[in-house]
Design a protein around this motif. Structure first.
Motif, PDB file in Angstrom:
ATOM      1  N   ILE A 265     -42.509 -19.932 -37.988  1.00 54.65           N
ATOM      2  CA  ILE A 265     -42.730 -19.249 -36.710  1.00 54.65           C
ATOM      3  C   ILE A 265     -43.556 -20.141 -35.772  1.00 54.65           C
ATOM      4  O   ILE A 265     -43.249 -20.279 -34.588  1.00 54.65           O
ATOM      5  CB  ILE A 265     -43.402 -17.874 -36.934  1.00 54.65           C
ATOM      6  N   ARG A 266     -44.577 -20.785 -36.311  1.00 51.58           N
ATOM      7  CA  ARG A 266     -45.390 -21.685 -35.468  1.00 51.58           C
ATOM      8  C   ARG A 266     -44.553 -22.852 -34.951  1.00 51.58           C
ATOM      9  O   ARG A 266     -44.595 -23.192 -33.771  1.00 51.58           O
ATOM     10  CB  ARG A 266     -46.552 -22.265 -36.283  1.00 51.58           C
ATOM     11  N   LYS A 267     -43.772 -23.446 -35.858  1.00 54.52           N
ATOM     12  CA  LYS A 267     -42.957 -24.608 -35.469  1.00 54.52           C
ATOM     13  C   LYS A 267     -41.880 -24.195 -34.456  1.00 54.52           C
ATOM     14  O   LYS A 267     -41.512 -24.963 -33.564  1.00 54.52           O
ATOM     15  CB  LYS A 267     -42.319 -25.255 -36.708  1.00 54.52           C
ATOM     16  N   THR A 268     -41.380 -22.986 -34.620  1.00 60.56           N
ATOM     17  CA  THR A 268     -40.368 -22.497 -33.670  1.00 60.56           C
ATOM     18  C   THR A 268     -41.002 -22.266 -32.298  1.00 60.56           C
ATOM     19  O   THR A 268     -40.396 -22.594 -31.266  1.00 60.56           O
ATOM     20  CB  THR A 268     -39.712 -21.208 -34.210  1.00 60.56           C
TER      21      THR A 268
ATOM     22  N   ILE B 227     -40.657 -14.663 -29.583  1.00 57.72           N
ATOM     23  CA  ILE B 227     -40.391 -15.260 -30.893  1.00 57.72           C
ATOM     24  C   ILE B 227     -40.390 -14.086 -31.865  1.00 57.72           C
ATOM     25  O   ILE B 227     -41.440 -13.471 -32.102  1.00 57.72           O
ATOM     26  CB  ILE B 227     -41.534 -16.231 -31.290  1.00 57.72           C
ATOM     27  N   ASN B 228     -39.236 -13.751 -32.401  1.00 54.74           N
ATOM     28  CA  ASN B 228     -39.097 -12.519 -33.174  1.00 54.74           C
ATOM     29  C   ASN B 228     -38.885 -12.793 -34.662  1.00 54.74           C
ATOM     30  O   ASN B 228     -37.925 -13.456 -35.039  1.00 54.74           O
ATOM     31  CB  ASN B 228     -37.936 -11.686 -32.634  1.00 54.74           C
TER      32      ASN B 228
ATOM     33  N   ALA C  50     -53.523 -13.817 -36.476  1.00 50.30           N
ATOM     34  CA  ALA C  50     -53.678 -15.245 -36.193  1.00 50.30           C
ATOM     35  C   ALA C  50     -52.361 -15.836 -35.680  1.00 50.30           C
ATOM     36  O   ALA C  50     -52.352 -16.677 -34.775  1.00 50.30           O
ATOM     37  CB  ALA C  50     -54.130 -15.976 -37.455  1.00 50.30           C
ATOM     38  N   LEU C  51     -51.257 -15.365 -36.242  1.00 50.30           N
ATOM     39  CA  LEU C  51     -49.954 -15.879 -35.811  1.00 50.30           C
ATOM     40  C   LEU C  51     -49.670 -15.451 -34.370  1.00 50.30           C
ATOM     41  O   LEU C  51     -49.189 -16.257 -33.551  1.00 50.30           O
ATOM     42  CB  LEU C  51     -48.866 -15.358 -36.762  1.00 50.30           C
TER      43      LEU C  51
ATOM     44  N   VAL D  80     -48.931 -17.844 -31.129  1.00 53.77           N
ATOM     45  CA  VAL D  80     -47.734 -17.706 -30.280  1.00 53.77           C
ATOM     46  C   VAL D  80     -48.155 -17.421 -28.829  1.00 53.77           C
ATOM     47  O   VAL D  80     -47.617 -18.013 -27.884  1.00 53.77           O
ATOM     48  CB  VAL D  80     -46.807 -16.604 -30.853  1.00 53.77           C
ATOM     49  N   HIS D  81     -49.148 -16.574 -28.664  1.00 50.19           N
ATOM     50  CA  HIS D  81     -49.631 -16.267 -27.300  1.00 50.19           C
ATOM     51  C   HIS D  81     -50.244 -17.500 -26.649  1.00 50.19           C
ATOM     52  O   HIS D  81     -50.108 -17.701 -25.436  1.00 50.19           O
ATOM     53  CB  HIS D  81     -50.668 -15.136 -27.341  1.00 50.19           C
TER      54      HIS D  81
END
Ligand code: GLA
Length: 409
Positions: A50-53, A70-71, A99-100, A104-105
């Motif tokens: 998810i972070r890399k995306t 990002i879903n 944290a995720l 993303v934010h």
């Protein structure tokens, strides 16, 4: 006395009718754009992915092009704790969802999550049934911005009621979230979904093929053309804040470049949510170019929010129109066959009138400039005939920009 009782009853009925209409307004005024893990990764989701995306969304230029969400789809779930609160899978999401979401934010993006109205999700993880309010509160505390809510393991449930419950739970949790109803069109969600959610799936799952059915035993997934055909008759239900969702995209997941282009163009003509479903970290330049074509995205995101329609089937081609703001139109000629086809179209001979939006092209009286949205070439005006070749499994997509009398020469 009698009168008072009747008046009181009327107030109660009105109040009750409003309860179901809870939904965050002013969200998804144009079809949501983003990415979802399911089509490419299935259950293989981790916080690292998810972070890399999210990083890739930025460096690929997709964020700039309008992709925001990002879903995380199915399989992020761990067990519920002793009080029934849902927790993420601690091995896959060791830093936790808060944290995720913060990460993303920090990239200027928003985070979406997935659950299910039934006892379990489609992949057998804990479902939302009976936990709607605590789940909504948990998502709000994590900083979630978007919820996709699926329809597996719902035997005996009423679809409208089940989605209403989750919608009310989200409203009471207080954090604005896009609510994406994923009920596959089984119970005609276009008829009741608009007051509850921001979009609703109209069909079963999409598959990464142009025109196939993939048989999974007791259900099938469908190629892009099959899904397109299933949208027939639904356009009147869509508009700003409430969209038909023909499922997440398969662009970059194995179809040819032409097929990806046709898929993306038709989703834009449908004013569909543009949720990419490929691996953004490793996508080819060709895939990136399809997903970030701003001219096509503008058609999808047009503020008028009117879904396009099939105007004609002719010589093996389909001709679609979509009214746009500022008296413009988009037109897309779709070649569903493998061989190239010639198009010759005299605009003045075409009578394009859309009862739903009340718009007409009036080609005899009005002049438009024609621009090819894929090559970005100027194709003259509607005074001249349109002569072109549409390659197999591809489209010719143009924007018709209305010229004011002063601009006509
Ligand atoms: C259903 C949905 C898909 C996906 C999977 C996850 O099939 O329609 O989009 O979310 O469940 O298990």
């Amino acid at each position: 006395m009698r009168k008072t009782a009747i008046f009181f009853a009327a107030v109660v009925v009105t109040a009750a009718a409003n309860v179901g209409a809870q939904k965050f307004e002013n969200l998804a005024l144009t079809p949501p754009m983003g990415w979802n893990s399911w089509n490419h990764f299935g259950c293989d989701v981790t916080e690292e992915l998810i972070r890399k995306t999210a990083d890739a969304m930025v460096f690929s230029g997709m964020r700039e092009a309008g992709y925001l969400y990002i879903n995380i789809d199915d399989c992020w779930h761990g067990e519920r704790d002793g009080d029934g609160f849902i927790q993420p899978d601690a091995e896959r999401f060791p830093s936790g969802m808060r944290a995720l979401a913060d990460y993303v934010h920090s990239k200027g993006l928003k985070l979406g999550i997935y659950s299910d109205a039934g006892w379990t999700t489609c992949a057998g993880r804990p479902g939302g049934r009976g936990h709607e309010y605590s789940d909504a509160l948990t998502y709000a505390r994590w900083g979630i911005d978007y919820l996709k809510y699926d329809w597996c393991a719902t035997d005996g449930l009423n679809a409208e009621g089940a989605y209403q419950t989750m919608g009310a739970a989200l409203a009471s949790a207080g954090r604005p979230m896009v609510f994406s109803i994923c009920e596959w069109g089984n119970n005609r969600p276009w008829e009741w979904g608009g007051g509850i959610g921001h979009m609703w799936r109209t069909t079963g799952d999409i598959a990464a093929c142009f025109d196939c059915e993939v048989d999974h035993g007791d259900w099938s997934s469908w190629g892009v053309m099959r899904i397109l055909d299933m949208q027939d008759g639904l356009r009147v239900h869509a508009g700003p804040g409430h969209w038909n969702d023909p499922d997440m995209m398969e662009v970059g997941n194995g179809m040819s470049e032409s097929e990806d282009r046709a898929h993306f163009s038709m989703w834009a003509m449908l004013a569909a949510p543009l949720i990419a479903g490929n691996d953004l970290r490793t996508m080819s330049e060709a895939t990136r170019r399809v997903l970030t074509n701003r001219r096509v995205i503008e058609v999808d995101q047009d503020p008028l929010g009117v879904q396009g329609f099939k105007y004609a089937e002719r010589d093996g081609l389909e001709i679609w129109f979509k009214p746009l703001g500022g008296e413009d139109w988009a037109m897309c000629i779709l070649n569903r066959e493998a061989l190239p086809r010639q198009v010759r179209l005299r605009w003045q001979d075409e009578l394009v009138a859309d009862e739903h939006s009340g718009r007409e092209t009036l080609f005899k009286a009005r002049l438009y400039r024609v621009r090819d949205l894929w090559s970005d070439a100027d194709m003259g005006t509607t005074r001249e005939a349109l002569i072109a070749e549409v390659p197999g499994h591809d489209v010719l997509m143009v924007r018709l920009h209305r010229l004011l009398e002063a601009e006509e020469q």
